[in-house]
Design a protein around this motif. Structure first.
Motif, PDB file in Angstrom:
ATOM      1  N   LEU A  92      37.484  43.503  23.769  1.00 13.95           N
ATOM      2  CA  LEU A  92      38.262  42.663  24.669  1.00 13.95           C
ATOM      3  C   LEU A  92      39.669  43.230  24.739  1.00 13.95           C
ATOM      4  CD1 LEU A  92      36.859  39.278  23.378  1.00 13.95           C
ATOM      5  CD2 LEU A  92      36.411  40.310  25.589  1.00 13.95           C
ATOM      6  N   PRO A  94      43.491  43.685  25.375  1.00 11.67           N
ATOM      7  CA  PRO A  94      44.584  42.695  25.373  1.00 11.67           C
ATOM      8  C   PRO A  94      45.114  42.398  26.774  1.00 11.67           C
ATOM      9  CG  PRO A  94      44.988  44.420  23.752  1.00 11.67           C
ATOM     10  CD  PRO A  94      43.790  44.845  24.532  1.00 11.67           C
ATOM     11  N   ASP A  95      44.968  43.359  27.697  1.00 11.23           N
ATOM     12  CA  ASP A  95      45.485  43.150  29.054  1.00 11.23           C
ATOM     13  C   ASP A  95      44.480  42.441  29.967  1.00 11.23           C
ATOM     14  OD1 ASP A  95      47.959  44.118  28.643  1.00 11.23           O
ATOM     15  OD2 ASP A  95      47.539  46.147  29.338  1.00 11.23           O
ATOM     16  N   MET A  96      43.283  42.213  29.467  1.00  6.57           N
ATOM     17  CA  MET A  96      42.258  41.570  30.289  1.00  6.57           C
ATOM     18  C   MET A  96      42.740  40.171  30.688  1.00  6.57           C
ATOM     19  SD  MET A  96      39.196  42.686  31.054  1.00  6.57           S
ATOM     20  CE  MET A  96      37.746  42.092  31.876  1.00  6.57           C
ATOM     21  N   PRO A  97      42.771  39.876  31.998  1.00  8.32           N
ATOM     22  CA  PRO A  97      43.318  38.587  32.419  1.00  8.32           C
ATOM     23  C   PRO A  97      42.282  37.482  32.256  1.00  8.32           C
ATOM     24  CG  PRO A  97      42.619  39.814  34.318  1.00  8.32           C
ATOM     25  CD  PRO A  97      42.310  40.668  33.137  1.00  8.32           C
ATOM     26  N   LEU A  98      42.043  37.109  31.022  1.00  8.69           N
ATOM     27  CA  LEU A  98      40.982  36.151  30.759  1.00  8.69           C
ATOM     28  C   LEU A  98      41.404  35.301  29.570  1.00  8.69           C
ATOM     29  CD1 LEU A  98      37.913  35.928  31.799  1.00  8.69           C
ATOM     30  CD2 LEU A  98      37.384  36.931  29.592  1.00  8.69           C
ATOM     31  N   ARG A  99      41.488  34.000  29.799  1.00  9.56           N
ATOM     32  CA  ARG A  99      41.811  33.111  28.690  1.00  9.56           C
ATOM     33  C   ARG A  99      40.536  32.788  27.916  1.00  9.56           C
ATOM     34  NH1 ARG A  99      43.948  28.352  32.154  1.00  9.56           N
ATOM     35  NH2 ARG A  99      41.969  28.943  33.093  1.00  9.56           N
ATOM     36  N   ASP A 102      38.378  30.658  29.857  1.00 11.07           N
ATOM     37  CA  ASP A 102      37.623  31.272  30.959  1.00 11.07           C
ATOM     38  C   ASP A 102      36.333  31.919  30.437  1.00 11.07           C
ATOM     39  OD1 ASP A 102      39.704  30.636  32.735  1.00 11.07           O
ATOM     40  OD2 ASP A 102      40.778  32.463  32.202  1.00 11.07           O
ATOM     41  N   ALA A 141      45.144  31.090  25.452  1.00  9.97           N
ATOM     42  CA  ALA A 141      45.654  32.439  25.192  1.00  9.97           C
ATOM     43  C   ALA A 141      44.677  33.467  25.751  1.00  9.97           C
ATOM     44  CB  ALA A 141      45.826  32.635  23.688  1.00  9.97           C
ATOM     45  N   ARG A 142      45.198  34.666  26.024  1.00  7.23           N
ATOM     46  CA  ARG A 142      44.306  35.750  26.450  1.00  7.23           C
ATOM     47  C   ARG A 142      43.337  36.055  25.327  1.00  7.23           C
ATOM     48  NH1 ARG A 142      46.724  39.910  30.408  1.00  7.23           N
ATOM     49  NH2 ARG A 142      48.689  38.958  30.979  1.00  7.23           N
TER      50      ARG A 142
ATOM     51  N   THR B 224      50.035  37.923  34.700  1.00  7.35           N
ATOM     52  CA  THR B 224      49.247  36.704  34.542  1.00  7.35           C
ATOM     53  C   THR B 224      48.037  36.941  33.660  1.00  7.35           C
ATOM     54  OG1 THR B 224      47.919  35.045  35.672  1.00  7.35           O
ATOM     55  CG2 THR B 224      48.009  37.218  36.684  1.00  7.35           C
ATOM     56  N   LYS B 225      47.567  35.877  33.013  1.00  9.25           N
ATOM     57  CA  LYS B 225      46.346  36.002  32.225  1.00  9.25           C
ATOM     58  C   LYS B 225      45.166  35.402  32.962  1.00  9.25           C
ATOM     59  CE  LYS B 225      48.130  32.206  29.436  1.00  9.25           C
ATOM     60  NZ  LYS B 225      48.591  31.817  28.107  1.00  9.25           N
ATOM     61  N   ARG B 226      45.299  35.199  34.267  1.00 10.35           N
ATOM     62  CA  ARG B 226      44.183  34.664  35.029  1.00 10.35           C
ATOM     63  C   ARG B 226      43.824  35.616  36.159  1.00 10.35           C
ATOM     64  NH1 ARG B 226      45.077  28.562  36.353  1.00 10.35           N
ATOM     65  NH2 ARG B 226      42.894  28.881  36.871  1.00 10.35           N
ATOM     66  N   ALA B 227      42.554  36.015  36.187  1.00 12.34           N
ATOM     67  CA  ALA B 227      42.119  37.048  37.124  1.00 12.34           C
ATOM     68  C   ALA B 227      42.343  36.659  38.595  1.00 12.34           C
ATOM     69  CB  ALA B 227      40.657  37.409  36.866  1.00 12.34           C
ATOM     70  N   HIS B 287      52.020  40.500  24.224  1.00  5.05           N
ATOM     71  CA  HIS B 287      51.517  39.260  24.812  1.00  5.05           C
ATOM     72  C   HIS B 287      51.322  38.269  23.681  1.00  5.05           C
ATOM     73  CE1 HIS B 287      50.800  41.038  28.689  1.00  5.05           C
ATOM     74  NE2 HIS B 287      50.088  41.993  28.146  1.00  5.05           N
TER      75      HIS B 287
END
Ligand SMILES: Nc1ncnc2c1ncn2[C@@H]1O[C@H](COP(=O)(O)OP(=O)(O)OP(=O)(O)O)[C@@H](O)[C@H]1O
Ligand SMILES: [Mg+2]
Lengths: 275, 299
Positions: A92, A94-99, A102, A141-142, B224-227, B287
């Motif tokens: 996973l 760290p930059d993956m835009p996924l909380r 999600d 958090a991500r 952002t942390k949301r796709a 982050h």
């Protein structure tokens, strides 16, 4: 933890005479075992023994060369809603835009096409699942920045939210310290017994699982022995499985499997870790 | 207002028909790039994206020889290349780079040949410059509906397969175990990428098209942390950079040297890069849990 299998229910998982060849090598040899509904089973074996391959065959990600796998008494279908799965390696970023939230939600509807629109009931369910694995404090958090233990809990919630009857966890304890190890084991055992979910959990060390394990499936070089810990984890049974002498010794409540004197060079056959 | 902004908006900017077409095409293409590019960055396929642009050059330059718009050449070539990459094995990360590299090498040879023929055929370097650096001010308005159709297809595929695509970008095994047709979703995405890169190539040129695909998306993923929000930010930033680039390029007809105008693509790419740098420096590499970032609200 004890769960009496209902006589009417078929076993949740039946593996019959499974042989697997990959790239011209036999990886699994005539594997047979059953898992009853609600049972907690450890899949124990050292690196390269064939644990991941066996789980992938159960999932249908790999086809057995011969033999068959029944899930809930039926041949497994490509997408089997009865099975929840957490793979061994999942990177996973760290930059993956996924909380974390999600990722749990994707367990509910990640296979669906179309734009996501989740109902209030689904959002409540997601929150409940996050709470059940004690992930509420980092739900927003991500996922990529979470610790190994935290990620493992989120992935377990992802696997459990679709209400499977069988949960397959591939080495969820790898890279965890002793405390997180215990936390994850207790968490899985608690949810499994509350919701009557059978668990098949792979590990190279059986000791963290001893308090909760109903049965053990021991894998060595693609061969399998299954039964209760008392039946399988004995000097006789494991020596036969390995095809050479190994000693099963008990020290301070811990079980160690060590290569016998004649094959002392084969340290890789030990499934225990020095502490 | 007209008085104070006169030095920015040159006379004729808003009444020029090529400018209208450029603004529409540039805006639409930037949106497609933002949406598709977000997944390109997440899936670590920036190399595949850039290679498709280079590969498309063969198609774009060939189109000139047969007298059709380079757009068709780019799209055709990129779809063929995407198919070849998929066949050779784009699924495994290592195989993916190798497959890309192999197809890239073959296509660049063709591109060299066709660009040479373009130049000798027409005795000018006009075609070559158009293919490599874009031709947004010479865009025929008759092609606008075609651009719109391609854009709807590319963004539609990504948006409709959003969840399976996200899951298989995270882990193909996790997705397959959930019943996601991982291969099909991957092919669909590759088609979107091929189309997005082609659109970007005809606007700002084959050489620079990756900048529009990767730059805004990479910056948005830092914010952002949301796709879904990342896609929106990337699209908005791309549109802003493209429009501002068009404006500056129009203004540059008054600039030195020679009052012949500077290329739009130079401005667009520079603006995208500047945007990325600003985001990079203001956010840094960390982050933290409590890090202030956009989109911390409830789902
Ligand atoms: N696709 C494949 N092709 C060829 N051999 C494979 C393939 N996948 C696994 N193997 C081999 O099968 C054997 C068993 O691998 P597997 O991953 O199942 O072991 P494991 O018990 O999960 O090990 P670990 O504890 O290291 O995760 C290994 O020797 C491995 O090299
Ligand atoms: Mg494994």
């Amino acid at each position: 933890m004890e769960f009496q299998a209902d006589a009417d229910l078929p076993p949740i998982l039946t593996v019959e005479g499974v042989n697997v060849w990959l790239s011209g090598r036999q990886i699994l040899h005539d594997v047979n075992f059953r898992i009853e509904a609600g049972e907690f089973t450890g899949l124990i074996g050292s690196n390269g023994a064939g644990k991941t391959t066996l789980l992938r065959v159960i999932l249908g990600l790999e086809s057995p060369t011969s033999g068959r796998v029944l899930v809930g008494g039926r041949p497994r279908s490509p997408r089997n809603p009865l099975i929840g799965y957490v793979p061994q390696k999942i990177l996973l970023d760290p930059d993956m835009p996924l909380r974390a939230r999600d990722l749990v939600a994707l367990g509910l509807d990640g296979h669906r096409f179309g734009l996501p629109r989740r109902s209030t009931a689904q959002k409540v369910l997601i929150d409940e699942m996050i709470d059940a694995v004690d992930a509420t404090s980092f739900a927003d958090a991500r996922v990529g920045i979470l610790s190994g233990g935290e990620q493992q809990r989120v992935l377990i919630a992802h696997a459990l939210i679709s209400r499977p009857r069988l949960l397959l966890l591939d080495e969820p304890l790898a890279n965890l310290d002793i405390r997180s190890e215990q936390e994850v084991v207790e968490l899985v055992a608690r949810i499994a017994s509350e919701q009557q979910i059978a668990v098949l959990i792979s590990a190279h060390d059986m000791n963290p699982l001893l308090p909760v394990m109903d049965r053990v499936i021991y894998v060595a070089a693609g061969r399998v022995a299954s039964g209760t810990t008392e039946e399988v984890v004995t000097t006789e049974a494991l020596s036969e499985l390995y095809g050479h002498h190994v000693d099963v010794v008990q020290i301070n409540e811990r079980i160690l499997v060590v290569a016998g004197r004649e094959t002392a060079a084969h340290h890789d056959h030990s499934d225990s870790r020095a502490e | 207002m007209a008085g104070s902004l006169a030095p920015v908006f040159e006379p004729g900017f808003f009444s020029s028909s090529p400018v209208h077409v450029a603004l529409i095409v540039g805006g639409v293409v930037a949106i497609v790039s933002g949406v598709v590019g977000t997944f390109t960055v997440m899936r670590g396929q920036a190399f595949a994206g850039h290679s498709l642009a280079d590969i498309g050059t063969a198609g774009g330059s060939a189109a000139f020889l047969v007298g059709v718009s380079p757009l068709y050449g780019f799209v055709t070539m990129n779809l063929i290349a995407a198919g070849a990459m998929e066949l050779i094995g784009i699924r495994r990360p290592r195989g993916r780079d190798l497959a890309t590299g192999i197809v890239l090498g073959a296509a660049l040879g063709l591109a060299a040949l066709f660009l040479y023929l373009d130049t000798t055929h027409s005795s000018t370097t006009g075609a070559t410059i158009n293919v490599l650096f874009g031709s947004i001010f010479e865009f025929p308005s008759s092609l606008v509906p075609v651009i719109a159709t391609f854009s709807v297809v590319a963004t539609g595929i990504v948006l409709l397969s959003y969840r399976p695509l996200l899951l298989s970008s995270l882990s193909p095994d996790l997705a397959a175990a959930r019943g996601v047709p991982v291969r099909l979703v991957g092919i669909g995405y590759l088609v979107s990428l091929a189309v997005a890169v082609s659109l970007s190539a005809v606007t700002i040129g084959a050489i620079l098209s990756t900048a529009l695909l990767i730059g805004p998306a990479a910056a948005a993923l830092r914010i952002t942390k949301r796709a879904p929000l990342a896609m929106a930010i990337a699209a908005a930033a791309g549109v802003a950079a493209t429009w501002l680039g068009i404006l500056l390029a129009y203004d540059s007809y008054d600039w030195a040297p020679g009052h012949r105008g500077w290329p739009v693509s130079f401005f667009v790419v520079t603006l995208v890069f500047a945007f990325y740098l600003v985001i990079h420096m203001s956010i840094g590499r960390s982050h933290g849990h409590g890090h202030p970032s956009v989109g911390t609200g409830a789902a």
